[in-house]
Design a protein around this motif. Sequence first.
Motif, PDB file in Angstrom:
ATOM      1  N   VAL A  97       0.906  -1.257  -0.021  1.00 41.55           N
ATOM      2  CA  VAL A  97      -0.144  -0.042  -0.018  1.00 41.55           C
ATOM      3  C   VAL A  97       0.871   1.282   0.035  1.00 41.55           C
ATOM      4  O   VAL A  97       1.949   1.290   0.530  1.00 41.55           O
ATOM      5  N   VAL A  98       0.105   2.170  -0.539  1.00 37.76           N
ATOM      6  CA  VAL A  98       1.000   3.562  -0.597  1.00 37.76           C
ATOM      7  C   VAL A  98       0.072   4.827  -0.058  1.00 37.76           C
ATOM      8  O   VAL A  98      -0.909   4.712   0.074  1.00 37.76           O
ATOM      9  N   GLY A  99       0.806   5.601   0.566  1.00 32.80           N
ATOM     10  CA  GLY A  99       0.271   6.850   1.012  1.00 32.80           C
ATOM     11  C   GLY A  99       0.614   8.196   0.041  1.00 32.80           C
ATOM     12  O   GLY A  99       1.761   8.127  -0.317  1.00 32.80           O
ATOM     13  N   VAL A 100      -0.380   8.939  -0.315  1.00 29.07           N
ATOM     14  CA  VAL A 100       0.055  10.232  -1.041  1.00 29.07           C
ATOM     15  C   VAL A 100      -0.431  11.345  -0.430  1.00 29.07           C
ATOM     16  O   VAL A 100      -1.811  11.460  -0.008  1.00 29.07           O
ATOM     17  N   ALA A 101      -0.012  12.392  -0.213  1.00 29.31           N
ATOM     18  CA  ALA A 101      -0.461  13.546   0.495  1.00 29.31           C
ATOM     19  C   ALA A 101      -0.028  14.892  -0.366  1.00 29.31           C
ATOM     20  O   ALA A 101       1.331  15.169  -0.460  1.00 29.31           O
ATOM     21  N   VAL A 102      -0.842  15.873  -0.377  1.00 26.95           N
ATOM     22  CA  VAL A 102      -0.566  17.084  -0.878  1.00 26.95           C
ATOM     23  C   VAL A 102      -0.679  18.132   0.288  1.00 26.95           C
ATOM     24  O   VAL A 102      -2.115  18.328   0.796  1.00 26.95           O
ATOM     25  N   TYR A 103      -0.055  19.026   0.736  1.00 21.15           N
ATOM     26  CA  TYR A 103      -0.200  19.803   1.812  1.00 21.15           C
ATOM     27  C   TYR A 103       0.170  21.437   1.197  1.00 21.15           C
ATOM     28  O   TYR A 103       1.044  21.609   0.749  1.00 21.15           O
ATOM     29  N   TYR A 104      -0.898  22.183   1.128  1.00 15.29           N
ATOM     30  CA  TYR A 104      -1.206  23.515   0.670  1.00 15.29           C
ATOM     31  C   TYR A 104      -0.602  24.631   1.985  1.00 15.29           C
ATOM     32  O   TYR A 104      -1.323  24.196   2.812  1.00 15.29           O
ATOM     33  N   ASP A 105       0.158  25.402   1.739  1.00 16.49           N
ATOM     34  CA  ASP A 105       0.600  26.322   2.964  1.00 16.49           C
ATOM     35  C   ASP A 105      -0.413  27.376   2.881  1.00 16.49           C
ATOM     36  O   ASP A 105      -0.117  28.568   2.819  1.00 16.49           O
ATOM     37  N   VAL A 106      -1.800  26.796   3.299  1.00 20.65           N
ATOM     38  CA  VAL A 106      -2.718  27.963   3.411  1.00 20.65           C
ATOM     39  C   VAL A 106      -3.850  27.319   4.518  1.00 20.65           C
ATOM     40  O   VAL A 106      -4.113  26.125   4.022  1.00 20.65           O
ATOM     41  N   GLY A 107      -4.487  27.965   5.455  1.00 20.00           N
ATOM     42  CA  GLY A 107      -5.408  27.384   6.330  1.00 20.00           C
ATOM     43  C   GLY A 107      -6.356  28.491   6.545  1.00 20.00           C
ATOM     44  O   GLY A 107      -6.401  29.560   6.366  1.00 20.00           O
ATOM     45  N   ILE A 108      -6.789  28.174   7.628  1.00 17.23           N
ATOM     46  CA  ILE A 108      -7.850  29.134   8.525  1.00 17.23           C
ATOM     47  C   ILE A 108      -7.358  30.470   8.937  1.00 17.23           C
ATOM     48  O   ILE A 108      -8.050  31.410   8.364  1.00 17.23           O
TER      49      ILE A 108
END
Lengths: 437, 447
Positions: free
Chosen positions: A38-49
Motif C-alpha cells: 500500500v502507498v500513501g500520497v499527500a499534498v499539503y498547501y501552505d494556507v489554512g484558516i
Amino acid sequence: MATTTGIASRRTPSYAVERATLRNGLRVVIAPDRSSPVVGVAVYYDVGIRSEPEGRTGFAHLFEHLMFQGSVSLGKMEHIRYVQSSGGSLNGSTRLDYTNYYEALPSSALERALFLEADRMRAPALTEDNLANQLDVVKEEIRVNVLNQPYGGFPWLTLPPVLFETFPNAHNGYGGFEDLESATVEDAADFFDQYYAPGNAVLAIAGDLDADQAMTLVRRHFGDVPRRDVPPRPDFDEPAPTSERRAEHHDALAPAPAVALGWRVPDPADLDAYLPHVLLASVLSAGDASRLRRRLVQDDRTATDIGAHLAFMEDAFDVRNPTAMIIEAHHAPEIPADRVVSAVDEELDRIATDGVPEDELARIRARTASAMHQRADHVLARTLAMASYEQQRGRAELVGEMPALLAAVTAEQVAAAAASLRPDSRARLDVVADGAR
Amino acid sequence: MSPARRAPQPREIPGLTRPRQPRLPSVAERTLPNGLRVVAVRRASVPLVQVRMRIPTAVRRPGDLARMLLLQRSIMLGTAERSQGELAEALQHLGGSLRFYADADGLVMAGDSLASELGPLLALAAEVLTSSSYPRAAVEREADRFADGLRRALSQPGVLADEAWRGRAFGAHPYGRDVPSPEEVLEVPASSMRAAHRRRVGPDGAVLVLVGDLRPARALDQVERAWAGWTAGGGASHVPPLPALEPGPLVLVDRPGAVQSNLRLGGPAPRRGEPTYAAAEIANALFGGYFSSRLVTNIREDKGYTYSPYSLINNAAAGSWVTVAADVATEVTAPALLETSYELGRMASLPPGADEVAATGQYLVGSIALSTATQSGLADTLLDLLTDGQDVAWLREHPQRLAAVTPEQVHEASIPMLGPAGLVSAVVGDAELVEGPLAALGEVVRT
C-alpha cells in the motif's frame, strides 16, 4: 522496565527520505517501505484558516470541498471514483496553518493517484453549480458538528476568541453562514491563484514504492504544472494575555456544564522550548495514572472527564505559532467550575514546585514513544506527518526522529513548562448548560 | 481564473500497474487447557505488539446491559496487588495500554505495548482477568461518571436516532438497546461486580489474538505461562437468535428546535459465512457504503441535503443487519427520505451496471489491503474473523469472491437487505416541522 536510554535506543524504523524540488517550486519527499503493498500520497498547501480574509470566515474549508469537484479532465465525482475504484480511500482537511489532500491506495494505483493530485493542482473545476452544492454540504457539516450537537465546537471554536484578539487567530474557522453564502466563484479562483501554487505545496509519498521510479512519475505528472508566485506567509503572532480573559458560552443542548482553559505556549518551531509542553500534557491527562485524572476524576470527583492537549485542533506536531495548551473538563452541575479550575491550578503548582519524578517521566516517555510508533505504522498517518514536517520544518525525517527528541526532554523542562501556565495569563471559557433538565 | 494562463487540455488517466498481493501472515495457534483459543501473528513493521481478546458473555435480561457496561468500566479500578493508579503506571512503563469494551455479545480486551514488553503486558492482563478487585467506592464513583457520560451521550441526536431504530427493529431482544439509562447504571449494586466478573470473565470459548514484532511460537508459550491461572467463568454464552425484522410505520422521535433530522433505516443482512455475503457487501457499498456510492452522489453531491450519509453492515454474534443513516437539514427531511427510498428501491428493482459492481468490488478489495496493513488493523480484523468462525484464509479468499460477484447477484442480495418494503425506519427531528411532510410519504408514529 523502560528507561530513558532504553526507549531512545530501541530499534526504530528510520524511514529514509528522498527529496527534490521541481522547477515549479513543488517540494517532494518520498519514503519507501515495502512491508505492505500500500502507498500513501499527500499534498499539503501552505494556507489554512488563519489566512482567510475578514468577511470570508470558513472560506479555506469551503474551498477544500471545491478541490474534490473535478477538473478539465474529470467530471464531478470522477476524481473520487478513480481513487476508490482503484481500491483507495481519500479525504482532505482544513487546519489553522495548512489544507491537505490525501489518499491511501494499493501500490498498483500510485501513478493514478499522482495524476489525480497534479490534475487538481493544475486547475480544479470552480463553477457556480459546484460552489452552490458544496455550500449546502458545508452548512450540513456545520449543523451536524456544531449547531445540532451538544458541546458543538467546544472548545476549538469557542475558546480561541477568548484567548486571541486578532482576526486570523480568533475567528470561527468553520465560518458564519452569512460569510459562506456571500462567497463567489471569483473569490475561489483568486484564492486558488494566490495560495495553490505548486511552490506553496509539499507532496509526500510513502509505502510500497521504488524511490527513483516514484520520482520519475512525480516529474511526469507535476512537472508541467505552471510555476506561480508564492505569497509570503504572514506572521500571525500577537501578544499573549497579561491578565485572565474570561467568557461564557450558553449551550442550549448541553445537559451539564464544562470549562476550558487555554494558555499560550512557545513557538512550535522551537522544538526545545515546545516539546516539554507536549510531555506536560501527557503528565497531566494521559491515562488513569495522570495527574489531573487522579486528582479531579478519581480522588476529588470534581470532574467527570478532563483532558489536556496542545493546539486547538489537537494537531500538536503540525501547528504553527501562536498556539496553546488547552485543558478541558466536564463537571456535574452541582460542582462550581471554580473548584475545577482551582484544582487544576494546584496540580500545575505542584509540578512547578516539586517537579516530576524520574520514574513518572520514564513511563510517560515509554507511552509516548509507543504511540508514535503506532502512528508511524499506518502508511497514511506516516505520509501526512512527513508532509507537515517537511512543510513546516523542512525535515520529513522527524517522523522517525520525534520519539528520541521527546525522550530527551528533562524533568526540569517539564516543571518549567508547568510553571509558565499561570492563572493571570490564561483564557477561560465556561459552558453554561442551558439544556440541563 | 487569471486570463494570462492557458486553459489546460484534458489528459488521459493512467491505468493501474500489476497489483502486488499482500503476503498472508503466518499464524501460530493453540487452544489452552482452560479453553482459550490463542492465535499469534508476526508483523514486525514497528517495535510494538497488539493484543485483542473477545470473551463471549451475552446480555440476556433487562439490567444485564447496564451491569456489563459498568463491569467493563470498572475492571481496571484495581487488582489484588495494585490500585487503579498503580495498574495504570505499570502499563505506561511498558509503553502500553489495556482497554475493555462491552456490548450485548460480551467483552473485548484490547492492549498494546513495546514489543520487548509483551511478557509483562500479558502478566498485567492476567492479573486483571484473575484478580480484579472492584473496590466499592471506586465502582460507585465510576457509576456516577458513567451516568454523567450517558446523559451527555443521550443528548446527542445521532445516539437517540440509533437507539430509536434499534428499539423499533429488535424490540425486547438484547440488541434492542445499545445504551442503558443513567438510572439503570446507578441501580447496579457495586457489590455485585466481583460475582459478575467470576461468572462472566472466563477463558472458555474466548479468542485471543496477538500481532506484532513477536515470535509466534514463543508468544503462545508466554500466554500459556502467564495465563494458566485464569480458569473462572461459566463458559461462553450467546444472545438468542435475532427476531425477523417487521417493517411498519416510521418512528418519529420529537426533538423540538432541532436544525437537522437524523434518518435511520435498516434491514437484515447475511452473515459473513453465507454464500451471498460478498454480493451483499458490494450491494451495501454501492448503495451507500463509500463516497462513490449512489446515496452520497444523490443526496450530498447532487442535492446538498447532507454532509455524511452512509450505510454499513453490522456483524454481531446473533445476526447481521444493514444501517442506512443521514443527518439532513430540517426543511429537507421528507425530500431526503424520498431520495433515499428511491435509491433503495432502485437497488431492489434493477441490477446495477457491471462497471459499478467492478469498481465497488475493487474498492472493497483495496479496503481489506489497507485495513490489514498495520499491526493494530490486522489484529482487529483477525479478531473479527475468528469471532465469526472464519480464519486467516479469508483474507486471501474473500478478494476473489468479491471479484467474482455479478450484477445479478448484487440485485438478488439487495432485495431482502435494501428493498424499502422490508425496512425499519426511524427519524429524530423537530416533529412539528417534519411530521406532516413525512406523513405524506407513509405512515408515521410518534414515540
